[in-house]
Design a protein around this motif. Structure first.
Motif, PDB file in Angstrom:
ATOM      1  N   SER A 150       0.833  -1.198   0.000  1.00 13.19           N
ATOM      2  CA  SER A 150       0.000   0.000   0.000  1.00 13.19           C
ATOM      3  C   SER A 150       0.867   1.247   0.000  1.00 13.19           C
ATOM      4  O   SER A 150       1.978   1.265   0.545  1.00 13.19           O
ATOM      5  CB  SER A 150      -0.936   0.008   1.219  1.00 13.19           C
ATOM      6  OG  SER A 150      -0.211   0.270   2.395  1.00 13.19           O
ATOM      7  N   TYR A 151       0.349   2.280  -0.612  1.00 10.56           N
ATOM      8  CA  TYR A 151       1.007   3.582  -0.616  1.00 10.56           C
ATOM      9  C   TYR A 151       1.218   4.060   0.817  1.00 10.56           C
ATOM     10  O   TYR A 151       2.268   4.599   1.157  1.00 10.56           O
ATOM     11  CB  TYR A 151       0.144   4.577  -1.398  1.00 10.56           C
ATOM     12  CG  TYR A 151       0.634   5.995  -1.300  1.00 10.56           C
ATOM     13  CD1 TYR A 151       1.679   6.446  -2.106  1.00 10.56           C
ATOM     14  CD2 TYR A 151       0.060   6.885  -0.404  1.00 10.56           C
ATOM     15  CE1 TYR A 151       2.144   7.746  -2.014  1.00 10.56           C
ATOM     16  CE2 TYR A 151       0.515   8.193  -0.308  1.00 10.56           C
ATOM     17  CZ  TYR A 151       1.556   8.619  -1.107  1.00 10.56           C
ATOM     18  OH  TYR A 151       2.013   9.902  -1.000  1.00 10.56           O
ATOM     19  N   GLU A 152       0.203   3.827   1.657  1.00 10.67           N
ATOM     20  CA  GLU A 152       0.280   4.275   3.054  1.00 10.67           C
ATOM     21  C   GLU A 152       1.439   3.623   3.785  1.00 10.67           C
ATOM     22  O   GLU A 152       2.140   4.277   4.559  1.00 10.67           O
ATOM     23  CB  GLU A 152      -1.046   3.987   3.768  1.00 10.67           C
ATOM     24  CG  GLU A 152      -2.212   4.792   3.242  1.00 10.67           C
ATOM     25  CD  GLU A 152      -2.827   4.240   1.951  1.00 10.67           C
ATOM     26  OE1 GLU A 152      -3.680   4.942   1.374  1.00 10.67           O
ATOM     27  OE2 GLU A 152      -2.459   3.142   1.499  1.00 10.67           O
ATOM     28  N   ALA A 153       1.654   2.335   3.547  1.00 12.90           N
ATOM     29  CA  ALA A 153       2.779   1.650   4.188  1.00 12.90           C
ATOM     30  C   ALA A 153       4.110   2.148   3.636  1.00 12.90           C
ATOM     31  O   ALA A 153       5.065   2.356   4.387  1.00 12.90           O
ATOM     32  CB  ALA A 153       2.658   0.135   3.997  1.00 12.90           C
ATOM     33  N   VAL A 209       9.198  -1.470   3.600  1.00 14.35           N
ATOM     34  CA  VAL A 209       8.431  -1.690   2.369  1.00 14.35           C
ATOM     35  C   VAL A 209       9.314  -1.404   1.156  1.00 14.35           C
ATOM     36  O   VAL A 209       9.288  -2.147   0.171  1.00 14.35           O
ATOM     37  CB  VAL A 209       7.146  -0.824   2.353  1.00 14.35           C
ATOM     38  CG1 VAL A 209       6.437  -0.924   1.022  1.00 14.35           C
ATOM     39  CG2 VAL A 209       6.219  -1.245   3.487  1.00 14.35           C
ATOM     40  N   ALA A 210      10.118  -0.344   1.214  1.00 10.42           N
ATOM     41  CA  ALA A 210      11.058  -0.050   0.132  1.00 10.42           C
ATOM     42  C   ALA A 210      12.038  -1.218  -0.050  1.00 10.42           C
ATOM     43  O   ALA A 210      12.390  -1.571  -1.177  1.00 10.42           O
ATOM     44  CB  ALA A 210      11.806   1.244   0.406  1.00 10.42           C
ATOM     45  N   GLU A 249      -3.724 -13.188   1.071  1.00 15.90           N
ATOM     46  CA  GLU A 249      -4.005 -12.610   2.387  1.00 15.90           C
ATOM     47  C   GLU A 249      -3.531 -11.155   2.499  1.00 15.90           C
ATOM     48  O   GLU A 249      -4.233 -10.300   3.030  1.00 15.90           O
ATOM     49  CB  GLU A 249      -3.339 -13.470   3.456  1.00 15.90           C
ATOM     50  CG  GLU A 249      -3.623 -13.039   4.867  1.00 15.90           C
ATOM     51  CD  GLU A 249      -2.929 -13.929   5.891  1.00 15.90           C
ATOM     52  OE1 GLU A 249      -2.438 -13.380   6.890  1.00 15.90           O
ATOM     53  OE2 GLU A 249      -2.873 -15.155   5.683  1.00 15.90           O
ATOM     54  N   LYS A 250      -2.352 -10.869   1.986  1.00 18.64           N
ATOM     55  CA  LYS A 250      -1.812  -9.510   2.090  1.00 18.64           C
ATOM     56  C   LYS A 250      -2.654  -8.531   1.278  1.00 18.64           C
ATOM     57  O   LYS A 250      -2.980  -7.442   1.759  1.00 18.64           O
ATOM     58  CB  LYS A 250      -0.359  -9.483   1.618  1.00 18.64           C
ATOM     59  CG  LYS A 250       0.303  -8.148   1.828  1.00 18.64           C
ATOM     60  CD  LYS A 250       1.789  -8.210   1.511  1.00 18.64           C
ATOM     61  CE  LYS A 250       2.472  -6.894   1.824  1.00 18.64           C
ATOM     62  NZ  LYS A 250       3.913  -6.974   1.563  1.00 18.64           N
ATOM     63  N   PHE A 251      -3.021  -8.909   0.066  1.00 22.99           N
ATOM     64  CA  PHE A 251      -3.844  -8.040  -0.765  1.00 22.99           C
ATOM     65  C   PHE A 251      -5.203  -7.799  -0.128  1.00 22.99           C
ATOM     66  O   PHE A 251      -5.680  -6.659  -0.087  1.00 22.99           O
ATOM     67  CB  PHE A 251      -4.015  -8.644  -2.166  1.00 22.99           C
ATOM     68  CG  PHE A 251      -4.816  -7.774  -3.080  1.00 22.99           C
ATOM     69  CD1 PHE A 251      -4.224  -6.690  -3.709  1.00 22.99           C
ATOM     70  CD2 PHE A 251      -6.155  -8.023  -3.302  1.00 22.99           C
ATOM     71  CE1 PHE A 251      -4.948  -5.872  -4.550  1.00 22.99           C
ATOM     72  CE2 PHE A 251      -6.901  -7.209  -4.140  1.00 22.99           C
ATOM     73  CZ  PHE A 251      -6.298  -6.140  -4.772  1.00 22.99           C
ATOM     74  N   ASN A 298      -8.506  -2.614   4.569  1.00 19.80           N
ATOM     75  CA  ASN A 298      -8.195  -1.317   5.198  1.00 19.80           C
ATOM     76  C   ASN A 298      -8.780  -0.170   4.390  1.00 19.80           C
ATOM     77  O   ASN A 298      -9.277   0.805   4.957  1.00 19.80           O
ATOM     78  CB  ASN A 298      -6.689  -1.140   5.372  1.00 19.80           C
ATOM     79  CG  ASN A 298      -6.163  -1.949   6.541  1.00 19.80           C
ATOM     80  OD1 ASN A 298      -6.873  -2.211   7.500  1.00 19.80           O
ATOM     81  ND2 ASN A 298      -4.907  -2.348   6.459  1.00 19.80           N
ATOM     82  N   TYR A 299      -8.736  -0.277   3.052  1.00 17.06           N
ATOM     83  CA  TYR A 299      -9.343   0.763   2.216  1.00 17.06           C
ATOM     84  C   TYR A 299     -10.864   0.786   2.395  1.00 17.06           C
ATOM     85  O   TYR A 299     -11.467   1.856   2.436  1.00 17.06           O
ATOM     86  CB  TYR A 299      -8.972   0.571   0.747  1.00 17.06           C
ATOM     87  CG  TYR A 299      -7.528   0.899   0.429  1.00 17.06           C
ATOM     88  CD1 TYR A 299      -6.813   1.831   1.175  1.00 17.06           C
ATOM     89  CD2 TYR A 299      -6.878   0.293  -0.628  1.00 17.06           C
ATOM     90  CE1 TYR A 299      -5.490   2.131   0.875  1.00 17.06           C
ATOM     91  CE2 TYR A 299      -5.557   0.593  -0.944  1.00 17.06           C
ATOM     92  CZ  TYR A 299      -4.879   1.516  -0.180  1.00 17.06           C
ATOM     93  OH  TYR A 299      -3.573   1.817  -0.469  1.00 17.06           O
ATOM     94  N   VAL A 300     -11.469  -0.386   2.517  1.00 21.19           N
ATOM     95  CA  VAL A 300     -12.919  -0.455   2.752  1.00 21.19           C
ATOM     96  C   VAL A 300     -13.261   0.262   4.057  1.00 21.19           C
ATOM     97  O   VAL A 300     -14.203   1.056   4.117  1.00 21.19           O
ATOM     98  CB  VAL A 300     -13.415  -1.922   2.778  1.00 21.19           C
ATOM     99  CG1 VAL A 300     -14.817  -2.027   3.376  1.00 21.19           C
ATOM    100  CG2 VAL A 300     -13.388  -2.516   1.376  1.00 21.19           C
TER     101      VAL A 300
END
Length: 120
Positions: free
Chosen positions: A14-17, A27-28, A100-102, A108-110
């Motif tokens: 996610s962009y947020e992460a 994440v990077a 699971e990760k997706f 979270n977006y929901v």
């Protein structure tokens, strides 16, 4: 297996992460590790990832503080915008239910969209 669906060729994040001060460097690093698997892809050394991540994140912050902002800072959403977004997230959860990760990212977006108060 049929539940694999080429998962090794995908990296969900996610962009947020990625932009989070705590989780972003990790994440990077996941992105670098993923790219390193590609043949002929030159990726920076793992120990350089946090420094590069910090430079990119701070560059964005420095640029936005020196640039004059134009237009509204809030983006209101109508009830239809929110309903369409939720429908899209649910379709994606159904399509990639095996990952699971997706599913966690989409869930979270929901939750986020469900808490937005529609305008107009």
């Amino acid at each position: 297996s049929s539940s694999d669906h080429g998962r090794n060729n995908l990296l969900f994040l996610s962009y947020e992460a990625l932009t989070d001060g705590t989780f972003g460097p990790n994440v990077a690093g996941q992105i670098a590790d993923f790219l390193r698997q590609g043949e002929g892809v030159n990726v920076i050394e793992p120990e350089s990832v946090p420094c590069i991540w910090q430079t990119v994140v701070n560059y964005k912050g420095a640029a936005s503080s020196t640039m004059r902002m134009e237009g509204p800072t809030e983006r209101p959403y109508t009830q239809q915008n929110l309903a369409d977004s939720l429908a899209m997230f649910y379709r994606l959860i159904g399509r990639f239910h095996y990952d699971e990760k997706f599913v966690r990212i989409m869930t979270n977006y929901v939750k986020t969209v469900s808490n937005i108060i529609p305008q107009g």
